[in-house]
Design a protein around this motif. Structure first.
Motif, PDB file in Angstrom:
ATOM      1  N   THR A  43       0.834  -1.212   0.000  1.00 14.74           N
ATOM      2  CA  THR A  43       0.000   0.000   0.000  1.00 14.74           C
ATOM      3  C   THR A  43       0.859   1.249   0.000  1.00 14.74           C
ATOM      4  OG1 THR A  43      -1.906  -1.030   1.067  1.00 14.74           O
ATOM      5  CG2 THR A  43      -1.647   1.336   1.370  1.00 14.74           C
ATOM      6  N   ILE A  44       1.889   1.268   0.843  1.00 16.32           N
ATOM      7  CA  ILE A  44       2.776   2.435   0.888  1.00 16.32           C
ATOM      8  C   ILE A  44       3.481   2.618  -0.450  1.00 16.32           C
ATOM      9  CG2 ILE A  44       4.879   3.355   1.937  1.00 16.32           C
ATOM     10  CD1 ILE A  44       3.994   2.206   4.583  1.00 16.32           C
ATOM     11  N   ALA A  45       3.955   1.518  -1.035  1.00 17.53           N
ATOM     12  CA  ALA A  45       4.635   1.601  -2.330  1.00 17.53           C
ATOM     13  C   ALA A  45       3.693   2.126  -3.412  1.00 17.53           C
ATOM     14  CB  ALA A  45       5.185   0.233  -2.719  1.00 17.53           C
ATOM     15  N   PHE A  46       2.459   1.646  -3.409  1.00 19.03           N
ATOM     16  CA  PHE A  46       1.489   2.086  -4.409  1.00 19.03           C
ATOM     17  C   PHE A  46       1.243   3.592  -4.295  1.00 19.03           C
ATOM     18  CE2 PHE A  46      -2.790   3.326  -5.553  1.00 19.03           C
ATOM     19  CZ  PHE A  46      -2.923   2.825  -6.841  1.00 19.03           C
ATOM     20  N   LEU A  47       0.996   4.073  -3.075  1.00 20.03           N
ATOM     21  CA  LEU A  47       0.710   5.499  -2.884  1.00 20.03           C
ATOM     22  C   LEU A  47       1.928   6.352  -3.205  1.00 20.03           C
ATOM     23  CD1 LEU A  47      -1.390   5.318   0.422  1.00 20.03           C
ATOM     24  CD2 LEU A  47      -2.226   5.638  -1.919  1.00 20.03           C
ATOM     25  N   THR A  48       3.114   5.885  -2.831  1.00 16.10           N
ATOM     26  CA  THR A  48       4.339   6.617  -3.139  1.00 16.10           C
ATOM     27  C   THR A  48       4.537   6.730  -4.645  1.00 16.10           C
ATOM     28  OG1 THR A  48       5.362   5.847  -1.079  1.00 16.10           O
ATOM     29  CG2 THR A  48       6.829   6.720  -2.779  1.00 16.10           C
ATOM     30  N   ASP A  49       4.349   5.630  -5.356  1.00 17.22           N
ATOM     31  CA  ASP A  49       4.482   5.644  -6.811  1.00 17.22           C
ATOM     32  C   ASP A  49       3.440   6.561  -7.451  1.00 17.22           C
ATOM     33  OD1 ASP A  49       6.575   3.887  -6.684  1.00 17.22           O
ATOM     34  OD2 ASP A  49       5.376   2.105  -7.163  1.00 17.22           O
ATOM     35  N   LYS A  50       2.235   6.567  -6.890  1.00 20.16           N
ATOM     36  CA  LYS A  50       1.174   7.414  -7.439  1.00 20.16           C
ATOM     37  C   LYS A  50       1.538   8.891  -7.295  1.00 20.16           C
ATOM     38  CE  LYS A  50      -1.973   5.866  -8.819  1.00 20.16           C
ATOM     39  NZ  LYS A  50      -2.361   5.480 -10.205  1.00 20.16           N
ATOM     40  N   VAL A  51       2.083   9.261  -6.149  1.00 21.21           N
ATOM     41  CA  VAL A  51       2.503  10.647  -5.920  1.00 21.21           C
ATOM     42  C   VAL A  51       3.610  11.030  -6.894  1.00 21.21           C
ATOM     43  CG1 VAL A  51       3.559  12.231  -4.262  1.00 21.21           C
ATOM     44  CG2 VAL A  51       1.779  10.636  -3.508  1.00 21.21           C
ATOM     45  N   ARG A  52       4.588  10.158  -7.074  1.00 22.94           N
ATOM     46  CA  ARG A  52       5.695  10.441  -7.990  1.00 22.94           C
ATOM     47  C   ARG A  52       5.211  10.535  -9.436  1.00 22.94           C
ATOM     48  NH1 ARG A  52       9.491   5.818  -5.454  1.00 22.94           N
ATOM     49  NH2 ARG A  52      10.681   7.034  -3.920  1.00 22.94           N
ATOM     50  N   GLU A  53       4.477   9.526  -9.869  1.00 22.87           N
ATOM     51  CA  GLU A  53       4.079   9.433 -11.273  1.00 22.87           C
ATOM     52  C   GLU A  53       3.181  10.578 -11.710  1.00 22.87           C
ATOM     53  OE1 GLU A  53       2.206   5.659 -11.433  1.00 22.87           O
ATOM     54  OE2 GLU A  53       4.076   4.517 -11.154  1.00 22.87           O
TER      55      GLU A  53
END
Length: 318
Positions: free
Chosen positions: A242-252
């Protein structure tokens, strides 16, 4: 439970009228308290049952609380998962006055599980099924009780409170209705400001490193959101996925701000923001207030206007 039984068994046959002749209103949470206070004006005494800063999901009522609910003229509560303890009181104490749940005042939505959100224990979600046409993925679970987060709902609830108070005290009915209408119009004005702001944005995506009790807000303003947990979750530690998904979403998506809600330790939001090179900011859901906020005279309108100012400061950076 023993205290409940004893109190129920010793309930007075009738409720004595207050010496000042005013209605006595008890509300479990701040939104109900605030809307009732506005509608009542100086014609009724309105009491907030949950102490400021208290988490309603884990609240345990005291014998004094039970007596207040039992004897008041009007008892206001959410009616959702976070105050299931209320149902126990209502069954055992048999209130002599009128009771009203916020979720019965407006049309409700079901709690939503969106893409990337931490899976709740005991819930299964089909990730291949679109929930609705806002690009939110997954299926829905139970009723979302946070109806007041949409200003349009808050205004409607306030007007309904005015009508209920007018029924309970018909001699002052027009004053209750006028008070409620005045406050509802303030909320309507704020609602228009929110609409104008969001209509000016090319993208309405928000990421919450926290629970997301803002389904109604998102629905009213057509927001696309991602969050660590659903609105009524009791979990505080999301999975690495979940943390990885949200982090990637913020970056992308070049999202500048990761949001958290009031009374959160915002550790999850901080971790996501630090990893993605973003900022953090607080969105006040108005579910409850701190002692200082209550003493300082904060209202639903002032708290939501604070949210609007923070949205203007952070979402315009995109």
């Amino acid at each position: 439970m023993l205290a409940l039984a004893l109190l129920a068994g010793c309930a007075p046959a009738s409720v004595q009228e207050p010496e000042d002749g005013k209605l006595h209103i008890v509300a479990t949470v701040f939104p109900a308290y605030d809307f009732a206070r506005a509608a009542a004006g100086d014609l009724a005494d309105v009491e907030l049952l949950l102490p400021p800063g208290t988490e309603s999901h884990s609240y345990e009522p005291t014998p004094a609380d039970i007596l207040k609910v039992q004897s008041c003229d009007l008892f206001l509560y959410l009616g959702g998962d976070s105050d299931q303890w209320v149902e126990t009181i209502l069954e055992a104490a048999e209130p002599t006055g009128r009771t009203l749940a916020l979720i019965d005042c407006v049309e409700t939505l079901e709690e939503e599980h969106v893409e990337g959100m931490q899976e709740e224990v005991g819930h299964h979600h089909d990730e291949d099924e679109d929930d609705h046409d806002h690009d939110h993925l997954g299926t829905v679970t139970e009723i979302d009780e946070h109806v007041w987060t949409a200003p349009a709902n808050a205004a409607a609830i306030t007007r309904q409170f005015g009508e209920v108070l007018a029924e309970l005290d018909s001699a002052n009915g027009e004053r209750y209705r006028a008070n409620a209408e005045k406050y509802a119009e303030e909320i309507d004005t704020l609602d228009g400001e929110f609409h104008a702001f969001f209509d000016s944005l090319p993208d309405r995506t928000m990421v919450f490193g926290d629970r997301f009790p803002l389904r109604y807000f998102a629905e009213e303003f057509d927001l696309r959101y991602y969050a660590a947990f659903p609105g009524c979750s009791t979990q505080t530690e999301p999975s690495a996925a979940t943390i990885a998904f949200l982090t990637d979403k913020v970056r992308e998506e070049g999202i500048s701000t990761v949001w958290y809600i009031e009374f959160s330790n915002h550790l999850v939001a901080d971790a996501i923001a630090e990893a993605a090179g973003a900022e953090t900011a607080m969105f006040h859901t108005c579910h409850n207030v701190s002692p200082n906020e209550l003493a300082g005279g904060e209202t639903y309108v002032t708290l939501m206007r604070g949210n609007l100012e923070r949205l203007r400061a952070h979402l315009n950076e995109r």
